[in-house]
Motif scaffolding. Structure first.
Motif, PDB file in Angstrom:
ATOM      1  N   LEU A 118       9.077  10.584  -1.363  1.00  0.00           N
ATOM      2  CA  LEU A 118       7.791  10.463  -0.677  1.00  0.00           C
ATOM      3  C   LEU A 118       7.785   9.286   0.292  1.00  0.00           C
ATOM      4  N   TYR A 119       8.374   8.168  -0.135  1.00  0.00           N
ATOM      5  CA  TYR A 119       8.417   6.986   0.733  1.00  0.00           C
ATOM      6  C   TYR A 119       9.201   7.297   2.007  1.00  0.00           C
ATOM      7  N   ALA A 120      10.345   7.954   1.856  1.00  0.00           N
ATOM      8  CA  ALA A 120      11.165   8.286   3.022  1.00  0.00           C
ATOM      9  C   ALA A 120      10.453   9.277   3.942  1.00  0.00           C
ATOM     10  N   GLU A 121       9.689  10.196   3.360  1.00  0.00           N
ATOM     11  CA  GLU A 121       8.974  11.191   4.160  1.00  0.00           C
ATOM     12  C   GLU A 121       7.856  10.571   4.999  1.00  0.00           C
ATOM     13  N   HIS A 122       7.131   9.611   4.415  1.00  0.00           N
ATOM     14  CA  HIS A 122       5.900   9.128   5.037  1.00  0.00           C
ATOM     15  C   HIS A 122       6.001   7.747   5.685  1.00  0.00           C
TER      16      HIS A 122
ATOM     17  N   ALA B 225       0.832  -1.205   0.000  1.00  0.00           N
ATOM     18  CA  ALA B 225       0.000   0.000   0.000  1.00  0.00           C
ATOM     19  C   ALA B 225       0.868   1.258   0.000  1.00  0.00           C
ATOM     20  N   GLU B 226       1.983   1.217   0.725  1.00  0.00           N
ATOM     21  CA  GLU B 226       2.868   2.378   0.786  1.00  0.00           C
ATOM     22  C   GLU B 226       3.484   2.673  -0.585  1.00  0.00           C
ATOM     23  N   LEU B 227       3.986   1.641  -1.238  1.00  0.00           N
ATOM     24  CA  LEU B 227       4.623   1.824  -2.545  1.00  0.00           C
ATOM     25  C   LEU B 227       3.622   2.304  -3.578  1.00  0.00           C
ATOM     26  N   ARG B 228       2.443   1.726  -3.575  1.00  0.00           N
ATOM     27  CA  ARG B 228       1.432   2.134  -4.545  1.00  0.00           C
ATOM     28  C   ARG B 228       1.078   3.606  -4.392  1.00  0.00           C
ATOM     29  N   ALA B 229       0.904   4.050  -3.137  1.00  0.00           N
ATOM     30  CA  ALA B 229       0.535   5.447  -2.900  1.00  0.00           C
ATOM     31  C   ALA B 229       1.652   6.386  -3.335  1.00  0.00           C
ATOM     32  N   CYS B 230       2.898   6.049  -3.026  1.00  0.00           N
ATOM     33  CA  CYS B 230       4.012   6.927  -3.371  1.00  0.00           C
ATOM     34  C   CYS B 230       4.250   6.981  -4.873  1.00  0.00           C
ATOM     35  N   LEU B 231       4.154   5.844  -5.552  1.00  0.00           N
ATOM     36  CA  LEU B 231       4.320   5.839  -7.000  1.00  0.00           C
ATOM     37  C   LEU B 231       3.217   6.633  -7.690  1.00  0.00           C
ATOM     38  N   ALA B 232       1.991   6.482  -7.204  1.00  0.00           N
ATOM     39  CA  ALA B 232       0.878   7.201  -7.820  1.00  0.00           C
ATOM     40  C   ALA B 232       1.047   8.706  -7.653  1.00  0.00           C
TER      41      ALA B 232
ATOM     42  N   ARG C 252      13.050   8.723 -14.744  1.00  0.00           N
ATOM     43  CA  ARG C 252      13.897   8.840 -13.566  1.00  0.00           C
ATOM     44  C   ARG C 252      13.287   9.781 -12.529  1.00  0.00           C
ATOM     45  N   GLY C 253      12.672  10.850 -13.006  1.00  0.00           N
ATOM     46  CA  GLY C 253      12.071  11.811 -12.091  1.00  0.00           C
ATOM     47  C   GLY C 253      10.959  11.203 -11.255  1.00  0.00           C
ATOM     48  N   VAL C 254      10.193  10.279 -11.850  1.00  0.00           N
ATOM     49  CA  VAL C 254       9.114   9.611 -11.121  1.00  0.00           C
ATOM     50  C   VAL C 254       9.699   8.747 -10.010  1.00  0.00           C
ATOM     51  N   LEU C 255      10.739   7.991 -10.339  1.00  0.00           N
ATOM     52  CA  LEU C 255      11.343   7.116  -9.336  1.00  0.00           C
ATOM     53  C   LEU C 255      11.963   7.914  -8.195  1.00  0.00           C
ATOM     54  N   LEU C 256      12.677   8.978  -8.516  1.00  0.00           N
ATOM     55  CA  LEU C 256      13.323   9.769  -7.468  1.00  0.00           C
ATOM     56  C   LEU C 256      12.292  10.436  -6.569  1.00  0.00           C
TER      57      LEU C 256
ATOM     58  N   ALA D 121       3.855  10.350  -7.066  1.00  0.00           N
ATOM     59  CA  ALA D 121       5.029  10.810  -7.804  1.00  0.00           C
ATOM     60  C   ALA D 121       4.733  10.931  -9.298  1.00  0.00           C
ATOM     61  N   GLU D 122       4.059   9.942  -9.848  1.00  0.00           N
ATOM     62  CA  GLU D 122       3.769   9.988 -11.276  1.00  0.00           C
ATOM     63  C   GLU D 122       2.802  11.117 -11.617  1.00  0.00           C
ATOM     64  N   ALA D 123       1.812  11.327 -10.747  1.00  0.00           N
ATOM     65  CA  ALA D 123       0.863  12.414 -10.982  1.00  0.00           C
ATOM     66  C   ALA D 123       1.575  13.767 -10.948  1.00  0.00           C
ATOM     67  N   GLU D 124       2.506  13.937 -10.007  1.00  0.00           N
ATOM     68  CA  GLU D 124       3.226  15.207  -9.906  1.00  0.00           C
ATOM     69  C   GLU D 124       4.156  15.435 -11.099  1.00  0.00           C
ATOM     70  N   VAL D 125       4.850  14.384 -11.514  1.00  0.00           N
ATOM     71  CA  VAL D 125       5.890  14.545 -12.536  1.00  0.00           C
ATOM     72  C   VAL D 125       5.327  14.527 -13.949  1.00  0.00           C
ATOM     73  N   THR D 126       4.352  13.646 -14.213  1.00  0.00           N
ATOM     74  CA  THR D 126       3.851  13.483 -15.579  1.00  0.00           C
ATOM     75  C   THR D 126       2.428  13.974 -15.768  1.00  0.00           C
ATOM     76  N   GLY D 127       1.700  14.163 -14.661  1.00  0.00           N
ATOM     77  CA  GLY D 127       0.307  14.573 -14.778  1.00  0.00           C
ATOM     78  C   GLY D 127      -0.647  13.435 -15.073  1.00  0.00           C
ATOM     79  N   GLY D 128      -0.183  12.181 -15.010  1.00  0.00           N
ATOM     80  CA  GLY D 128      -1.045  11.028 -15.281  1.00  0.00           C
ATOM     81  C   GLY D 128      -0.689   9.853 -14.400  1.00  0.00           C
ATOM     82  N   LEU D 129      -1.368   8.734 -14.632  1.00  0.00           N
ATOM     83  CA  LEU D 129      -1.135   7.510 -13.882  1.00  0.00           C
ATOM     84  C   LEU D 129      -1.060   6.339 -14.848  1.00  0.00           C
ATOM     85  N   SER D 130      -0.245   5.358 -14.516  1.00  0.00           N
ATOM     86  CA  SER D 130      -0.160   4.142 -15.318  1.00  0.00           C
ATOM     87  C   SER D 130      -0.152   2.931 -14.399  1.00  0.00           C
ATOM     88  N   PRO D 131      -0.592   1.760 -14.886  1.00  0.00           N
ATOM     89  CA  PRO D 131      -0.625   0.556 -14.035  1.00  0.00           C
ATOM     90  C   PRO D 131       0.790   0.094 -13.697  1.00  0.00           C
TER      91      PRO D 131
END
Length: 275
Positions: A214-218, A123-130, A205-209, A132-142
């Protein structure tokens, strides 16, 4: 009738499993220990055991038939008194179909044990990836496999025709240096992204970083290590048999509940249609 789209890319899943590292398959060890504990509680000798798994080397046991979790399972009808589906059902394109095949492979009063990852997993990884991707790319992918909730998964046992169905779960929390170490471990487990709808290009790379930040923060502990949750759901069911306990028919109780509790029975007034 329209065929639903496939969720899992089976060739990709098999490639991921072929690259797995045996040292990273510790969750299978947890499930194996859980199976052994539950069989002790059942207190019955099983002589014809089948194990469905994506990692046959881990589950090979003397006298047990070990087979892959193909869409069509290589199980003999009524050929077994115990079938174990070992941490692979979450990847099934047709989980009900897998359960039905397991039930048909059981003799009357045979036992089924199914283990799979549940909805709280990663659950933590899913939330952080979602995020991060929304912030960096403006979208979401599976990116992470959608996993079922315990109540829904328990209902699948009933749909598949099992008697005395039970669904329960246990949770393992694992710590990692950072989110990148967790992602590497998931690939080593053979649990990398094998979704049919996944992106077919590397993650930016920006999404992963940003996900690492986010993971470290939360989700970091006092020692700086991040936490990852794995919820493992166990599905237990029996092939129907006349010898099994059955619920009483309504109105067949030999004693009133009020008598058993030592209380007076309250009779409600009968109301007519006008209230």
């Amino acid at each position: 009738m329209q065929t639903p789209p496939l969720m899992t890319d089976r060739p990709a899943l098999l490639r991921n499993r072929a690259r797995a590292d045996a040292d990273a398959l510790f969750l299978h060890g947890e499930v194996l220990a859980e199976v052994e504990e539950r069989l002790v509680e059942v207190n019955r000798a099983f002589t014809d055991v089948a194990v469905v798994t994506g990692f046959p080397g881990l589950w090979a046991r003397p006298g047990a038939v070990v087979l892959p979790d193909d869409e069509v399972l290589d199980l003999r009808p009524q050929g077994h008194d115990l079938v174990i589906h070992a941490l692979a059902l979450h990847w099934a394109n047709d989980p009900v179909g897998q359960l039905v095949q397991c039930r048909r492979a059981l003799r009357p009063d045979g036992l089924f044990l199914g283990f799979l990852f549940g909805g709280q997993t990663l659950a933590e990884l899913r939330a952080c990836l979602a995020q991060a991707e929304a912030e960096v790319t403006g979208g979401l992918s599976p990116r992470v496999l959608p996993m079922g909730e315990i109540r829904d998964l328990g209902a699948l046992l009933q749909r598949a025709g099992f008697a005395l169905p039970v669904a329960d779960s246990f949770t393992k929390t694992v710590t990692y240096r950072d989110a990148l170490a967790l992602m590497r471990d998931l690939r080593a487990m053979g649990e990398g992204n094998a979704l049919m709808a996944r992106l077919r290009r590397p993650t930016r790379r920006g999404v992963l970083l940003r996900a690492v930040e986010l993971y470290a923060e939360h989700h970091a502990g006092a020692d700086g290590r991040i936490r990852a949750t794995f919820e493992i759901i166990c599905l237990t069911g029996w092939a129907p048999d006349e010898s099994q306990q059955k619920p009483l028919r309504p109105g067949s109780a030999a004693q009133r509940l009020a008598d058993a509790l030592g209380t007076d029975e309250l009779r409600l007034p009968v109301r007519g249609g006008d209230g």
